[in-house]
Design a protein around this motif. Structure first.
Motif, PDB file in Angstrom:
ATOM      1  N   VAL A   8       0.827  -1.209   0.000  1.00 41.81           N
ATOM      2  CA  VAL A   8       0.000   0.000   0.000  1.00 41.81           C
ATOM      3  C   VAL A   8       0.860   1.258   0.000  1.00 41.81           C
ATOM      4  CG1 VAL A   8      -1.662   1.341   1.354  1.00 41.81           C
ATOM      5  CG2 VAL A   8      -2.006  -1.113   1.049  1.00 41.81           C
ATOM      6  N   LEU A   9       1.861   1.302   0.866  1.00 36.01           N
ATOM      7  CA  LEU A   9       2.702   2.497   0.959  1.00 36.01           C
ATOM      8  C   LEU A   9       3.760   2.552  -0.142  1.00 36.01           C
ATOM      9  CD1 LEU A   9       3.088   2.694   4.832  1.00 36.01           C
ATOM     10  CD2 LEU A   9       1.808   4.272   3.367  1.00 36.01           C
ATOM     11  N   GLY A  10       4.321   1.413  -0.482  1.00 34.33           N
ATOM     12  CA  GLY A  10       5.359   1.387  -1.517  1.00 34.33           C
ATOM     13  C   GLY A  10       4.822   1.746  -2.893  1.00 34.33           C
ATOM     14  N   GLN A  11       3.628   1.240  -3.204  1.00 36.68           N
ATOM     15  CA  GLN A  11       3.034   1.514  -4.514  1.00 36.68           C
ATOM     16  C   GLN A  11       1.924   2.558  -4.437  1.00 36.68           C
ATOM     17  OE1 GLN A  11       1.880  -2.193  -6.358  1.00 36.68           O
ATOM     18  NE2 GLN A  11       3.882  -3.098  -6.001  1.00 36.68           N
ATOM     19  N   LYS A  12       1.674   3.052  -3.232  1.00 35.32           N
ATOM     20  CA  LYS A  12       0.600   4.030  -2.999  1.00 35.32           C
ATOM     21  C   LYS A  12      -0.705   3.509  -3.608  1.00 35.32           C
ATOM     22  CE  LYS A  12       4.211   7.377  -3.169  1.00 35.32           C
ATOM     23  NZ  LYS A  12       4.981   8.114  -4.117  1.00 35.32           N
ATOM     24  N   ASP A  13      -1.003   2.277  -3.244  1.00 34.12           N
ATOM     25  CA  ASP A  13      -2.116   1.535  -3.826  1.00 34.12           C
ATOM     26  C   ASP A  13      -3.394   1.762  -3.019  1.00 34.12           C
ATOM     27  OD1 ASP A  13      -3.885  -0.267  -4.920  1.00 34.12           O
ATOM     28  OD2 ASP A  13      -2.471  -1.943  -4.939  1.00 34.12           O
ATOM     29  N   LEU A  14      -4.178   2.723  -3.460  1.00 34.35           N
ATOM     30  CA  LEU A  14      -5.413   3.077  -2.770  1.00 34.35           C
ATOM     31  C   LEU A  14      -6.423   1.935  -2.794  1.00 34.35           C
ATOM     32  CD1 LEU A  14      -7.047   5.231  -1.280  1.00 34.35           C
ATOM     33  CD2 LEU A  14      -7.718   6.170  -3.506  1.00 34.35           C
ATOM     34  N   ASP A  19      -7.868  -2.813   2.824  1.00 39.47           N
ATOM     35  CA  ASP A  19      -7.593  -4.178   3.304  1.00 39.47           C
ATOM     36  C   ASP A  19      -6.797  -4.181   4.609  1.00 39.47           C
ATOM     37  OD1 ASP A  19      -8.886  -5.047   1.033  1.00 39.47           O
ATOM     38  OD2 ASP A  19      -7.049  -5.580  -0.045  1.00 39.47           O
ATOM     39  N   LEU A  20      -6.140  -3.068   4.919  1.00 45.17           N
ATOM     40  CA  LEU A  20      -5.377  -2.988   6.162  1.00 45.17           C
ATOM     41  C   LEU A  20      -6.279  -3.192   7.379  1.00 45.17           C
ATOM     42  CD1 LEU A  20      -3.097   0.053   5.285  1.00 45.17           C
ATOM     43  CD2 LEU A  20      -2.327  -2.303   5.671  1.00 45.17           C
ATOM     44  N   PHE A  21      -7.555  -2.846   7.238  1.00 47.86           N
ATOM     45  CA  PHE A  21      -8.484  -2.983   8.361  1.00 47.86           C
ATOM     46  C   PHE A  21      -8.927  -4.422   8.578  1.00 47.86           C
ATOM     47  CE2 PHE A  21      -8.608   1.471   7.328  1.00 47.86           C
ATOM     48  CZ  PHE A  21      -8.587   2.069   8.574  1.00 47.86           C
ATOM     49  N   SER A  22      -8.616  -5.291   7.633  1.00 50.90           N
ATOM     50  CA  SER A  22      -8.965  -6.711   7.821  1.00 50.90           C
ATOM     51  C   SER A  22      -7.890  -7.450   8.622  1.00 50.90           C
ATOM     52  CB  SER A  22      -9.163  -7.391   6.459  1.00 50.90           C
ATOM     53  OG  SER A  22      -7.939  -7.452   5.754  1.00 50.90           O
ATOM     54  N   LEU A  23      -6.768  -6.795   8.833  1.00 57.33           N
ATOM     55  CA  LEU A  23      -5.673  -7.415   9.589  1.00 57.33           C
ATOM     56  C   LEU A  23      -5.868  -7.210  11.082  1.00 57.33           C
ATOM     57  CD1 LEU A  23      -2.672  -6.172   7.405  1.00 57.33           C
ATOM     58  CD2 LEU A  23      -3.770  -8.422   7.321  1.00 57.33           C
ATOM     59  N   ASP A  24      -5.451  -8.179  11.846  1.00 57.02           N
ATOM     60  CA  ASP A  24      -5.507  -8.086  13.300  1.00 57.02           C
ATOM     61  C   ASP A  24      -4.498  -7.045  13.769  1.00 57.02           C
ATOM     62  OD1 ASP A  24      -5.024 -10.109  16.126  1.00 57.02           O
ATOM     63  OD2 ASP A  24      -6.980  -9.431  15.397  1.00 57.02           O
ATOM     64  N   ASP A  25      -4.848  -6.265  14.798  1.00 59.27           N
ATOM     65  CA  ASP A  25      -3.942  -5.237  15.322  1.00 59.27           C
ATOM     66  C   ASP A  25      -2.586  -5.833  15.705  1.00 59.27           C
ATOM     67  OD1 ASP A  25      -5.838  -3.155  15.111  1.00 59.27           O
ATOM     68  OD2 ASP A  25      -6.730  -3.721  17.025  1.00 59.27           O
ATOM     69  N   SER A  26      -2.612  -6.986  16.359  1.00 63.01           N
ATOM     70  CA  SER A  26      -1.356  -7.599  16.798  1.00 63.01           C
ATOM     71  C   SER A  26      -0.496  -8.066  15.622  1.00 63.01           C
ATOM     72  CB  SER A  26      -1.644  -8.779  17.732  1.00 63.01           C
ATOM     73  OG  SER A  26      -2.425  -9.752  17.063  1.00 63.01           O
ATOM     74  N   GLN A  55      -2.633  11.376  -0.788  1.00 65.77           N
ATOM     75  CA  GLN A  55      -3.288  11.890   0.417  1.00 65.77           C
ATOM     76  C   GLN A  55      -4.280  10.872   0.984  1.00 65.77           C
ATOM     77  OE1 GLN A  55      -5.007  15.783  -0.332  1.00 65.77           O
ATOM     78  NE2 GLN A  55      -3.196  16.389  -1.497  1.00 65.77           N
ATOM     79  N   ALA A  56      -5.059  10.244   0.106  1.00 65.92           N
ATOM     80  CA  ALA A  56      -6.038   9.247   0.551  1.00 65.92           C
ATOM     81  C   ALA A  56      -5.345   8.031   1.156  1.00 65.92           C
ATOM     82  CB  ALA A  56      -6.939   8.839  -0.613  1.00 65.92           C
ATOM     83  N   VAL A  57      -4.275   7.571   0.529  1.00 70.09           N
ATOM     84  CA  VAL A  57      -3.515   6.434   1.054  1.00 70.09           C
ATOM     85  C   VAL A  57      -2.972   6.772   2.437  1.00 70.09           C
ATOM     86  CG1 VAL A  57      -1.372   5.101   0.766  1.00 70.09           C
ATOM     87  CG2 VAL A  57      -2.932   5.395  -1.168  1.00 70.09           C
ATOM     88  N   VAL A  58      -2.400   7.948   2.576  1.00 67.93           N
ATOM     89  CA  VAL A  58      -1.821   8.368   3.856  1.00 67.93           C
ATOM     90  C   VAL A  58      -2.915   8.463   4.926  1.00 67.93           C
ATOM     91  CG1 VAL A  58      -0.798  10.358   5.043  1.00 67.93           C
ATOM     92  CG2 VAL A  58       0.257   9.464   2.961  1.00 67.93           C
TER      93      VAL A  58
END
Length: 195
Positions: A8-14, A19-26, A55-58
């Protein structure tokens, strides 16, 4: 860094940022400092102010990171990177030009500020944050300054000695705000009597 953050950050893939919210916090907690450092690089690029995708990715990544920090109670571990990103916002324009809409860096500063300063009762975090918070009193937007004042009041109640070195700047900021309000009152009260 977790592979999804890297993508997501490397390719700035909006398209994958949500999908980051589907990952467990831990599952992502070990990646948060590195992700914050990558966000600092992205938000410092010359075209960030005009690049809606970046901006949206960030924004999405910061929301995910601050949520994970809160849920895992790992603010001390990531405070240095959070404060570093927050401080980098001061290098950019924070005041809106014409419109009431916040600038991209003011949005970052606001999100980071609430994450950091809600931990006003944690002296190690406040020791890093207060010198930066005080800078925002003079350079931030009206809304940032108001919120900053509220958080600094809470910090003063919890650990007043952390604010001692910054008393002069804080008092000047308060007086400056009072002078502005008095000037506006004088201006408006004078115009009423002129009618």
């Amino acid at each position: 860094m977790h592979q999804l953050f890297r993508l997501v950050l490397g390719q700035k893939d909006l398209s994958r940022a949500g999908d980051l919210f589907s990952l467990d916090d831990s599952e992502i907690e070990d990646s948060l400092t590195e992700a914050l450092e990558q966000i600092k690089i992205i938000s410092s690029s010359s075209d960030y102010q005009t690049n809606n995708n970046d901006q949206a990715v960030v924004e999405i990544c910061i929301t995910r990171i601050t949520t994970a920090i809160r849920e895992t109670e790992s603010i001390e571990r990531h405070a240095k990177a959070l404060v570093g990103l927050w401080d980098s916002c001061l290098e950019h324009n924070l005041r809106p030009s014409g419109k009431d809409e916040d600038t991209p860096h003011a949005k970052i500063a606001s999100d980071i500020m609430s994450c950091i300063l809600q931990n006003y009762n944690r002296p190690p975090v406040m020791a890093l944050a207060i010198p930066i918070a005080v800078k925002f009193l003079h350079r931030g937007t009206k809304e940032l300054c108001r919120n900053m004042s509220n958080y600094l009041s809470l910090a003063a109640i919890s650990k007043a000695d952390l604010l001692a070195d910054h008393t002069e700047v804080i008092v000047k900021s308060i007086l400056q705000g009072m002078v502005k309000r008095l000037s506006l009152r004088t201006l408006f009260s004078g115009s009423i009597y002129d009618w």
